[in-house]
Design a protein around this motif. Structure first.
Motif, PDB file in Angstrom:
ATOM      1  N   PRO A   1      25.751 -38.742  13.126  1.00  0.00           N
ATOM      2  CA  PRO A   1      24.959 -39.951  12.871  1.00  0.00           C
ATOM      3  C   PRO A   1      24.695 -40.761  14.134  1.00  0.00           C
ATOM      4  CG  PRO A   1      26.705 -39.716  11.239  1.00  0.00           C
ATOM      5  CD  PRO A   1      26.963 -38.674  12.280  1.00  0.00           C
ATOM      6  N   THR A   2      25.676 -40.828  15.018  1.00  0.00           N
ATOM      7  CA  THR A   2      25.461 -41.580  16.256  1.00  0.00           C
ATOM      8  C   THR A   2      24.420 -40.896  17.121  1.00  0.00           C
ATOM      9  OG1 THR A   2      27.766 -42.304  16.175  1.00  0.00           O
ATOM     10  CG2 THR A   2      26.597 -42.639  18.242  1.00  0.00           C
ATOM     11  N   GLY A   3      24.476 -39.573  17.194  1.00  0.00           N
ATOM     12  CA  GLY A   3      23.460 -38.836  17.934  1.00  0.00           C
ATOM     13  C   GLY A   3      22.066 -39.042  17.364  1.00  0.00           C
ATOM     14  N   GLN A   4      21.966 -39.123  16.033  1.00  0.00           N
ATOM     15  CA  GLN A   4      20.670 -39.386  15.415  1.00  0.00           C
ATOM     16  C   GLN A   4      20.154 -40.771  15.801  1.00  0.00           C
ATOM     17  OE1 GLN A   4      21.144 -38.757  11.196  1.00  0.00           O
ATOM     18  NE2 GLN A   4      21.577 -36.568  11.411  1.00  0.00           N
ATOM     19  N   ALA A   5      21.063 -41.751  15.836  1.00  0.00           N
ATOM     20  CA  ALA A   5      20.671 -43.106  16.231  1.00  0.00           C
ATOM     21  C   ALA A   5      20.188 -43.124  17.679  1.00  0.00           C
ATOM     22  CB  ALA A   5      21.837 -44.069  16.043  1.00  0.00           C
ATOM     23  N   VAL A   6      20.846 -42.346  18.529  1.00  0.00           N
ATOM     24  CA  VAL A   6      20.421 -42.242  19.927  1.00  0.00           C
ATOM     25  C   VAL A   6      19.013 -41.668  20.011  1.00  0.00           C
ATOM     26  CG1 VAL A   6      20.835 -40.987  22.074  1.00  0.00           C
ATOM     27  CG2 VAL A   6      22.739 -42.130  20.909  1.00  0.00           C
ATOM     28  N   GLU A   7      18.770 -40.575  19.287  1.00  0.00           N
ATOM     29  CA  GLU A   7      17.449 -39.948  19.328  1.00  0.00           C
ATOM     30  C   GLU A   7      16.371 -40.881  18.798  1.00  0.00           C
ATOM     31  OE1 GLU A   7      17.019 -35.606  18.706  1.00  0.00           O
ATOM     32  OE2 GLU A   7      18.998 -35.752  17.766  1.00  0.00           O
ATOM     33  N   GLU A   8      16.675 -41.618  17.737  1.00  0.00           N
ATOM     34  CA  GLU A   8      15.703 -42.560  17.179  1.00  0.00           C
ATOM     35  C   GLU A   8      15.377 -43.656  18.177  1.00  0.00           C
ATOM     36  OE1 GLU A   8      17.468 -43.885  13.575  1.00  0.00           O
ATOM     37  OE2 GLU A   8      17.250 -41.945  12.555  1.00  0.00           O
ATOM     38  N   ASP A   9      16.388 -44.146  18.896  1.00  0.00           N
ATOM     39  CA  ASP A   9      16.128 -45.203  19.869  1.00  0.00           C
ATOM     40  C   ASP A   9      15.311 -44.675  21.048  1.00  0.00           C
ATOM     41  OD1 ASP A   9      16.862 -48.058  20.800  1.00  0.00           O
ATOM     42  OD2 ASP A   9      17.320 -46.800  22.538  1.00  0.00           O
ATOM     43  N   LEU A  10      15.582 -43.441  21.481  1.00  0.00           N
ATOM     44  CA  LEU A  10      14.780 -42.871  22.553  1.00  0.00           C
ATOM     45  C   LEU A  10      13.314 -42.774  22.138  1.00  0.00           C
ATOM     46  CD1 LEU A  10      17.136 -39.992  23.778  1.00  0.00           C
ATOM     47  CD2 LEU A  10      16.615 -42.115  24.996  1.00  0.00           C
ATOM     48  N   ARG A  11      13.067 -42.371  20.897  1.00  0.00           N
ATOM     49  CA  ARG A  11      11.686 -42.287  20.414  1.00  0.00           C
ATOM     50  C   ARG A  11      11.035 -43.661  20.381  1.00  0.00           C
ATOM     51  NH1 ARG A  11      13.787 -38.164  16.985  1.00  0.00           N
ATOM     52  NH2 ARG A  11      14.312 -39.703  15.391  1.00  0.00           N
ATOM     53  N   SER A  12      11.762 -44.647  19.881  1.00  0.00           N
ATOM     54  CA  SER A  12      11.181 -45.991  19.779  1.00  0.00           C
ATOM     55  C   SER A  12      10.928 -46.600  21.157  1.00  0.00           C
ATOM     56  CB  SER A  12      12.084 -46.904  18.952  1.00  0.00           C
ATOM     57  OG  SER A  12      13.316 -47.138  19.621  1.00  0.00           O
ATOM     58  N   ALA A  13      11.722 -46.181  22.148  1.00  0.00           N
ATOM     59  CA  ALA A  13      11.546 -46.685  23.514  1.00  0.00           C
ATOM     60  C   ALA A  13      10.480 -45.917  24.278  1.00  0.00           C
ATOM     61  CB  ALA A  13      12.872 -46.617  24.267  1.00  0.00           C
ATOM     62  N   GLY A  14       9.948 -44.855  23.684  1.00  0.00           N
ATOM     63  CA  GLY A  14       8.934 -44.058  24.356  1.00  0.00           C
ATOM     64  C   GLY A  14       9.484 -43.196  25.472  1.00  0.00           C
ATOM     65  N   LEU A  15      10.772 -42.821  25.361  1.00  0.00           N
ATOM     66  CA  LEU A  15      11.395 -41.960  26.356  1.00  0.00           C
ATOM     67  C   LEU A  15      11.421 -40.521  25.828  1.00  0.00           C
ATOM     68  CD1 LEU A  15      14.440 -44.131  27.522  1.00  0.00           C
ATOM     69  CD2 LEU A  15      12.327 -43.682  28.782  1.00  0.00           C
ATOM     70  N   PRO A  16      10.643 -39.625  26.404  1.00  0.00           N
ATOM     71  CA  PRO A  16      10.651 -38.239  25.941  1.00  0.00           C
ATOM     72  C   PRO A  16      12.038 -37.621  26.111  1.00  0.00           C
ATOM     73  CG  PRO A  16       8.786 -38.652  27.405  1.00  0.00           C
ATOM     74  CD  PRO A  16       9.687 -39.841  27.512  1.00  0.00           C
ATOM     75  N   SER A  17      12.437 -36.792  25.152  1.00  0.00           N
ATOM     76  CA  SER A  17      13.758 -36.181  25.217  1.00  0.00           C
ATOM     77  C   SER A  17      13.693 -34.736  24.749  1.00  0.00           C
ATOM     78  CB  SER A  17      14.774 -36.954  24.373  1.00  0.00           C
ATOM     79  OG  SER A  17      14.453 -36.887  22.992  1.00  0.00           O
ATOM     80  N   ALA A  18      14.655 -33.949  25.245  1.00  0.00           N
ATOM     81  CA  ALA A  18      14.843 -32.568  24.806  1.00  0.00           C
ATOM     82  C   ALA A  18      16.350 -32.357  24.735  1.00  0.00           C
ATOM     83  CB  ALA A  18      14.188 -31.600  25.783  1.00  0.00           C
ATOM     84  N   LEU A  19      16.937 -32.743  23.609  1.00  0.00           N
ATOM     85  CA  LEU A  19      18.384 -32.758  23.459  1.00  0.00           C
ATOM     86  C   LEU A  19      18.858 -31.505  22.728  1.00  0.00           C
ATOM     87  CD1 LEU A  19      18.877 -36.500  22.393  1.00  0.00           C
ATOM     88  CD2 LEU A  19      18.895 -35.519  24.692  1.00  0.00           C
ATOM     89  N   THR A  20      20.056 -31.070  23.080  1.00  0.00           N
ATOM     90  CA  THR A  20      20.683 -29.936  22.404  1.00  0.00           C
ATOM     91  C   THR A  20      21.661 -30.468  21.365  1.00  0.00           C
ATOM     92  OG1 THR A  20      20.471 -28.507  24.348  1.00  0.00           O
ATOM     93  CG2 THR A  20      22.158 -27.918  22.722  1.00  0.00           C
ATOM     94  N   GLY A  21      21.521 -30.017  20.136  1.00  0.00           N
ATOM     95  CA  GLY A  21      22.372 -30.492  19.054  1.00  0.00           C
ATOM     96  C   GLY A  21      23.772 -29.900  19.119  1.00  0.00           C
TER      97      GLY A  21
END
Length: 304
Positions: free
Chosen positions: A62-82
């Motif tokens: 859940p914390t990782g999901q919150a991180v990914e959601e915040d990156l999207r809302s901040a407009g920071l492209p990401s390519a994270l490994t689950g």
């Protein structure tokens, strides 16, 4: 594009408190929650400076999901490994009144990472280096990740002709030069732990002798020391900025990364990096910097 690597991604929580009473109840005046970890903070600063960035690392639960959601809302492209484990939370308690202006940090250790998860990340990392102008490898390692992983990541980048900056502490820092990174960026305390017994300049020379292209040492209000293939430089600050130091080193690293991709002369790199670090202290949350402080202090920094 500048790639930033954060293997121990976090959800950063900052409490702003007028004056902390460590023996009583505290009323929090403001709360900030956002994706964090040193590489994420670097990416935020670079994006604010108009650079294309890509955030990579490990995220889970859940914390990782919150991180990914915040990156999207901040407009920071990401390519994270689950990963299966839950990513960590960090807490900063920052006084914003009173004489001290102190900040206390509480950092969770992070999830346990399996060899298979790390191998999956390494495959993706190698592919992401295609098209990168530089890579920033920074922060702590989660549990289960070998201590020489940053050396491995730097070596992979070197093979791909991508300059790497490593910002680490302890054993990861001691191993890092073996990967031939372009820049290793410890602070003075981290450098003393990695290479005990010498002056900062002597210890920085030792890391260079082990494979680092350059060593930039952040020294707080004393500025920066850089031991490079072009000589040794000092950046001296005209005054001390008071505030929250969390993330100041990450802003500094963002300046160094920008200097790498622009092939800027070392004095210019150091002046910008030192100014960004100081401007970050004036901002309440890691990953931000105060543009007015940056504009004021940048021309006043002296390089010798």
């Amino acid at each position: 594009m500048i790639l930033t690597v954060t293997l121990n991604l976090a959800l950063d929580v900052t409490y702003q408190v007028p004056d902390v009473d460590w023996d009583g109840v505290n009323r929090v005046s403001a709360v900030h929650r956002r994706a964090g970890g040193k590489g994420v903070n670097v990416a935020r600063v670079l994006a604010a400076l108009g650079q294309d960035v890509l955030v990579t690392g490990l995220a889970g639960g859940p914390t990782g999901q919150a991180v990914e959601e915040d990156l999207r809302s901040a407009g920071l492209p990401s390519a994270l490994t689950g990963i299966a484990g839950d990513s960590r939370t960090t807490l900063a308690v920052s006084e914003h009144q009173g004489a001290s202006g102190r900040t206390a940090l509480f950092n969770e250790p992070g999830p346990e990472v399996t060899p298979a998860e790390l191998a999956s990340f390494l495959r993706r990392y190698e592919s992401l280096l295609d098209g990168a102008g530089a890579v920033v490898i920074s922060g702590s390692l989660p549990r289960g990740v070998p201590l020489d992983t940053y050396a491995t990541l730097a070596a992979i980048a070197a093979e791909a002709n991508v300059p790497a900056i490593v910002d680490a502490d302890g054993e990861p820092l001691r191993h890092a030069p073996k990967g031939r990174p372009s820049v290793v960026k410890p602070n003075a305390e981290e450098l003393a732990r990695a290479v005990p017994g010498g002056t900062p300049a002597e210890s920085a020379h030792e890391l260079r002798s082990q494979g680092a292209g350059a060593v930039v040492v952040s020294m707080g209000s004393d500025g920066l020391l850089a031991v490079t293939g072009e000589g040794t430089f000092r950046a001296r600050m005209p005054y001390t900025v008071r505030g929250n130091p969390t993330g100041a080193g990450d802003s500094l690293v963002a300046g160094l990364a920008l200097g790498l991709v622009e092939s800027a002369p070392w004095p210019e790199r150091l002046r910008r990096a030192a100014a960004l670090g100081a401007a970050a202290v004036a901002a309440p949350v890691a990953g931000d910097f105060d543009p007015d402080v940056y504009a004021d202090i940048h021309p006043q920094i002296t390089i010798t």
